[in-house]
Write a protein that holds these residues in place. Structure first.
Motif, PDB file in Angstrom:
ATOM      1  N   ARG A  31       0.840  -1.199   0.000  1.00 25.28           N
ATOM      2  CA  ARG A  31       0.000   0.000   0.000  1.00 25.28           C
ATOM      3  C   ARG A  31       0.877   1.251   0.000  1.00 25.28           C
ATOM      4  NH1 ARG A  31      -4.652  -1.660  -0.592  1.00 25.28           N
ATOM      5  NH2 ARG A  31      -5.256   0.492  -1.041  1.00 25.28           N
ATOM      6  N   GLY A  32       2.045   1.156   0.571  1.00 30.85           N
ATOM      7  CA  GLY A  32       2.995   2.256   0.460  1.00 30.85           C
ATOM      8  C   GLY A  32       3.410   2.485  -0.970  1.00 30.85           C
ATOM      9  N   VAL A  33       3.630   1.398  -1.718  1.00 31.42           N
ATOM     10  CA  VAL A  33       3.984   1.531  -3.135  1.00 31.42           C
ATOM     11  C   VAL A  33       2.811   2.147  -3.903  1.00 31.42           C
ATOM     12  CG1 VAL A  33       4.638   0.300  -5.227  1.00 31.42           C
ATOM     13  CG2 VAL A  33       5.580  -0.416  -3.017  1.00 31.42           C
ATOM     14  N   ILE A  34       1.588   1.688  -3.621  1.00 31.90           N
ATOM     15  CA  ILE A  34       0.415   2.259  -4.297  1.00 31.90           C
ATOM     16  C   ILE A  34       0.371   3.768  -4.112  1.00 31.90           C
ATOM     17  CG2 ILE A  34      -2.106   2.341  -4.279  1.00 31.90           C
ATOM     18  CD1 ILE A  34      -2.062  -0.670  -3.606  1.00 31.90           C
ATOM     19  N   PRO A  73       2.579 -11.240   4.945  1.00 27.27           N
ATOM     20  CA  PRO A  73       1.667 -10.346   5.675  1.00 27.27           C
ATOM     21  C   PRO A  73       2.249  -8.966   5.946  1.00 27.27           C
ATOM     22  CG  PRO A  73       1.533 -12.558   6.566  1.00 27.27           C
ATOM     23  CD  PRO A  73       2.661 -12.572   5.561  1.00 27.27           C
ATOM     24  N   ARG A  74       3.556  -8.874   6.128  1.00 22.90           N
ATOM     25  CA  ARG A  74       4.108  -7.543   6.415  1.00 22.90           C
ATOM     26  C   ARG A  74       3.971  -6.601   5.221  1.00 22.90           C
ATOM     27  NH1 ARG A  74      10.626  -8.341   7.131  1.00 22.90           N
ATOM     28  NH2 ARG A  74      11.289  -8.101   4.973  1.00 22.90           N
ATOM     29  N   TYR A  75       3.811  -7.167   4.016  1.00 25.93           N
ATOM     30  CA  TYR A  75       3.617  -6.338   2.827  1.00 25.93           C
ATOM     31  C   TYR A  75       2.143  -6.104   2.513  1.00 25.93           C
ATOM     32  CZ  TYR A  75       8.520  -7.483   1.906  1.00 25.93           C
ATOM     33  OH  TYR A  75       9.882  -7.640   1.997  1.00 25.93           O
ATOM     34  N   ASP A  80      -4.051  -6.805  -2.181  1.00 26.85           N
ATOM     35  CA  ASP A  80      -3.282  -5.562  -2.301  1.00 26.85           C
ATOM     36  C   ASP A  80      -2.416  -5.584  -3.559  1.00 26.85           C
ATOM     37  OD1 ASP A  80      -4.260  -4.413   0.052  1.00 26.85           O
ATOM     38  OD2 ASP A  80      -2.686  -5.314   1.284  1.00 26.85           O
ATOM     39  N   LEU A  81      -1.817  -6.743  -3.848  1.00 27.44           N
ATOM     40  CA  LEU A  81      -0.993  -6.816  -5.050  1.00 27.44           C
ATOM     41  C   LEU A  81      -1.851  -6.682  -6.306  1.00 27.44           C
ATOM     42  CD1 LEU A  81       1.801  -7.151  -6.281  1.00 27.44           C
ATOM     43  CD2 LEU A  81       1.419  -9.619  -6.328  1.00 27.44           C
ATOM     44  N   VAL A  82      -3.005  -7.325  -6.309  1.00 27.93           N
ATOM     45  CA  VAL A  82      -3.902  -7.202  -7.462  1.00 27.93           C
ATOM     46  C   VAL A  82      -4.308  -5.743  -7.651  1.00 27.93           C
ATOM     47  CG1 VAL A  82      -6.176  -7.823  -8.353  1.00 27.93           C
ATOM     48  CG2 VAL A  82      -4.718  -9.581  -7.336  1.00 27.93           C
ATOM     49  N   ALA A 204       1.709 -19.523 -13.291  1.00 22.50           N
ATOM     50  CA  ALA A 204       0.344 -19.313 -13.772  1.00 22.50           C
ATOM     51  C   ALA A 204      -0.516 -18.594 -12.736  1.00 22.50           C
ATOM     52  CB  ALA A 204      -0.291 -20.657 -14.135  1.00 22.50           C
ATOM     53  N   PHE A 205      -0.345 -18.940 -11.472  1.00 20.85           N
ATOM     54  CA  PHE A 205      -1.147 -18.321 -10.409  1.00 20.85           C
ATOM     55  C   PHE A 205      -0.991 -16.808 -10.432  1.00 20.85           C
ATOM     56  CE2 PHE A 205      -1.635 -16.697  -6.080  1.00 20.85           C
ATOM     57  CZ  PHE A 205      -2.847 -17.245  -5.691  1.00 20.85           C
ATOM     58  N   TRP A 206       0.231 -16.336 -10.574  1.00 19.72           N
ATOM     59  CA  TRP A 206       0.451 -14.890 -10.518  1.00 19.72           C
ATOM     60  C   TRP A 206       0.185 -14.208 -11.863  1.00 19.72           C
ATOM     61  CZ3 TRP A 206       0.079 -12.879  -6.031  1.00 19.72           C
ATOM     62  CH2 TRP A 206       0.454 -13.618  -4.907  1.00 19.72           C
ATOM     63  N   LEU A 207       0.441 -14.901 -12.957  1.00 18.60           N
ATOM     64  CA  LEU A 207       0.079 -14.314 -14.252  1.00 18.60           C
ATOM     65  C   LEU A 207      -1.431 -14.132 -14.342  1.00 18.60           C
ATOM     66  CD1 LEU A 207       2.417 -16.246 -16.734  1.00 18.60           C
ATOM     67  CD2 LEU A 207       2.710 -13.925 -15.845  1.00 18.60           C
ATOM     68  N   ASP A 208      -2.191 -15.049 -13.768  1.00 15.33           N
ATOM     69  CA  ASP A 208      -3.649 -14.917 -13.771  1.00 15.33           C
ATOM     70  C   ASP A 208      -4.118 -13.728 -12.942  1.00 15.33           C
ATOM     71  OD1 ASP A 208      -3.959 -17.100 -15.406  1.00 15.33           O
ATOM     72  OD2 ASP A 208      -4.381 -18.513 -13.777  1.00 15.33           O
ATOM     73  N   ARG A 209      -3.252 -13.195 -12.107  1.00 12.51           N
ATOM     74  CA  ARG A 209      -3.580 -12.025 -11.293  1.00 12.51           C
ATOM     75  C   ARG A 209      -2.968 -10.752 -11.856  1.00 12.51           C
ATOM     76  NH1 ARG A 209      -4.493 -16.417  -9.152  1.00 12.51           N
ATOM     77  NH2 ARG A 209      -6.003 -16.731  -7.457  1.00 12.51           N
TER      78      ARG A 209
END
Length: 541
Positions: A31-34, A73-75, A80-82, A204-209
């Protein structure tokens, strides 16, 4: 479109622990990066590369993964990444993740299962085990420490590690040799096959996101007992299998290795090579050894140094070798990274950065800007060993991982936490550079970076597909891009002269410290410039 987008990429590497802390716990987060995406977009970069964000006990700063399917969890959370990916996309920015392919954490469920077993997993061992201590090791262990670690659980014998003891090597098999013991699985054994499929599942899991691709940590260390002289053919073949699958299922996805892909005569598995900061093809230009020497380092004067005693020869030879047989091969080069030093390291000061940045954004590589280098953040020596930063007595990585310096507030605006709770100390110098201070200074490093990236993005001749022709490989270093643009950089303190037909009558697009002469240029110490020129044509009657 496929993966062509990467040829025009400008990457921005974020060490997530140190970029921006949104919740006041002293550690950076997503969320800091956002909240800082507008700054990132203002640079003109179009790809963010994150160091590992997955769940981890952080023995090695997240390069010891305990769950590939969960954000630490600390990130924040997977959601949040999506959200970050979507917000970055609105600004024309893609997101790449770091994939740790060769090992996990000892806390990963896979390892815990094998640790608790009486013997080999009937479905195939995911890790490399032996009952008796071998007399050889084939891994990248910390120098001076054993490569094989005694089992701390029910499982008898030893496991092979890849770096720290807490990073057990995943089993992708061995190059089989006469007389091999039975515990050395061939590459097509059940355990290695399981791990190959696991890599595809994770990708694949992360590319799908919405992730655009991966930089792969230790990409060429997977199959054990391979010889570099043989081109690491089995590991390359493994990645080629993954590339074929990606081409069918995710044709836009990019894979970048840590290092240079061995050439085996077949199609490349990765989309680029990566000239690493700690290796001599990059280090011969920039490493002034202020951050230390590793056992494989050869002390040398870097070319981008005020003394002016370096050479471009090692770099140019490596560049030619990387593109031999494929002149269009992409090569990633960074300003710095999370594993060694920064451009602004030791005696190298902000006034010296212009020449270095001009080169890195115009040479024809895919440039990667390490967070903080856009303002000339310094490498800080002597910092504490946080999350495995000191893995060699002469190799402290903490100095390049310090908190981003945003403004004049406490902790340089990185976090509202007490300074004692910060992930690493902030540069204590009263004159430390900050984003806020450089925003309105037209001569700042920040605004130079913006100008260089904007000029690169607007000028095809300065990007990767255009030709590069060196016209002077000493001081100043001068080269022609696309037979239409001339770049000149003088990293040394003393002035230099360039006599070249391309310089006569050239028009400056961006320049500092360069004066025209009758046959070329005089270039002041630390001077640099980008020019258009008219190539000489055939004589006309």
């Amino acid at each position: 479109m496929g993966r062509d987008w990467f040829a025009d990429a400008v990457l921005y590497e974020i060490y997530p622990q140190s970029f921006s802390d949104s919740d006041g716990d002293g550690v950076g987060d997503l969320r800091g990066v956002i909240s800082r995406l507008d700054h990132i977009a203002s640079l003109g970069v179009n790809v963010i590369w994150f160091n590992p964000c997955f769940a981890s006990p952080f023995v090695d700063a997240g390069y010891d993964v305990s769950d590939y399917y969960s954000i630490a969890p600390r990130y924040g959370t997977n959601d949040d990444l999506v959200e970050l990916v979507a917000a970055a996309k609105e600004r024309g920015i893609r997101v790449m993740l770091d994939l740790v392919a060769g090992h996990t954490s000892i806390e990963h469920a896979w390892f815990q299962r094998e640790l608790a077993a009486d013997g080999p997993d009937p479905d195939g061992n995911r890790y490399i085990w032996c009952e008796d201590l071998p007399d050889r090791a084939w891994n990248l262990d910390i120098p001076g420490t054993p490569a094989w670690v005694p089992s701390p659980g029910r499982r008898q014998g030893y496991y092979l590690k890849n770096f720290y003891d807490e990073q057990p090597a995943l089993n992708f098999g061995w190059v089989r040799r006469p007389g091999d013991p039975a515990w050395r699985d061939p590459i097509d054994a059940p355990g290695p096959r399981r791990n190959r499929q696991a890599l595809k599942d994770i990708i694949a899991f992360w590319l799908d996101r919405g992730i655009a691709g991966f930089r792969v940590d230790m990409a060429f260390s997977l199959v054990k007992d391979e010889q570099l002289a043989d081109g690491l053919a089995e590991t390359v073949a493994l990645w080629r299998e993954i590339r074929e699958w990606l081409d069918a299922e995710y044709p836009d996805a990019v894979l970048i290795p840590e290092g240079t892909e061995p050439r085996t005569g077949g199609p490349a598995a990765f989309d680029a090579d990566f000239f690493l900061v700690i290796h001599e093809e990059h280090g011969s230009l920039f490493d002034n050894h202020y951050a230390g020497l590793l056992p494989f380092h050869e002390p040398r004067e870097p070319f981008f140094d005020a003394a002016g005693r370096g050479s471009t020869r090692v770099f140019l030879d490596a560049w030619d070798a990387a593109r031999a047989g494929d002149p269009d091969r992409l090569v990633v080069m960074s300003t710095a990274d999370h594993d060694y030093d920064r451009l602004c390291c030791g005696p190298r000061t902000a006034e010296q950065l212009g020449a270095a940045l001009t080169f890195l954004f115009t040479w024809g590589n895919v440039p990667c800007l390490y967070y903080g280098d856009e303002i000339g953040m310094r490498y800080l020596p002597g910092l504490p060993n946080v999350e495995g930063a000191v893995c060699n007595p002469a190799y402290n990585r903490a100095g390049c991982r310090t908190p981003m310096q945003w403004d004049a507030r406490p902790n340089a605006g990185f976090s509202t936490a007490e300074s004692s709770r910060l992930y690493l100390p902030v540069d204590p110098a009263p004159d430390r550079p900050t984003v806020a201070a450089q925003e309105t200074d037209p001569s700042s490093t920040l605004n130079l970076v913006r100008e260089l990236i904007a000029l690169r993005q607007a000028t095809p001749a300065l990007r990767t597909r255009a030709t590069t022709r060196v016209i002077h490989d000493g001081y100043p270093f001068a080269y022609v891009r696309g037979e239409s643009h001339l770049v000149v950089v003088n990293p040394r303190r003393e002035p230099a002269t360039l006599a070249a037909a391309e310089a006569v009558g050239a028009t400056a697009l961006l320049a500092s410290g360069i004066t025209a002469t009758s046959d070329g240029f005089t270039v002041a110490g630390f001077g640099y410039g980008i020019f258009t020129y008219r190539a000489a044509g055939p004589a006309t009657a």
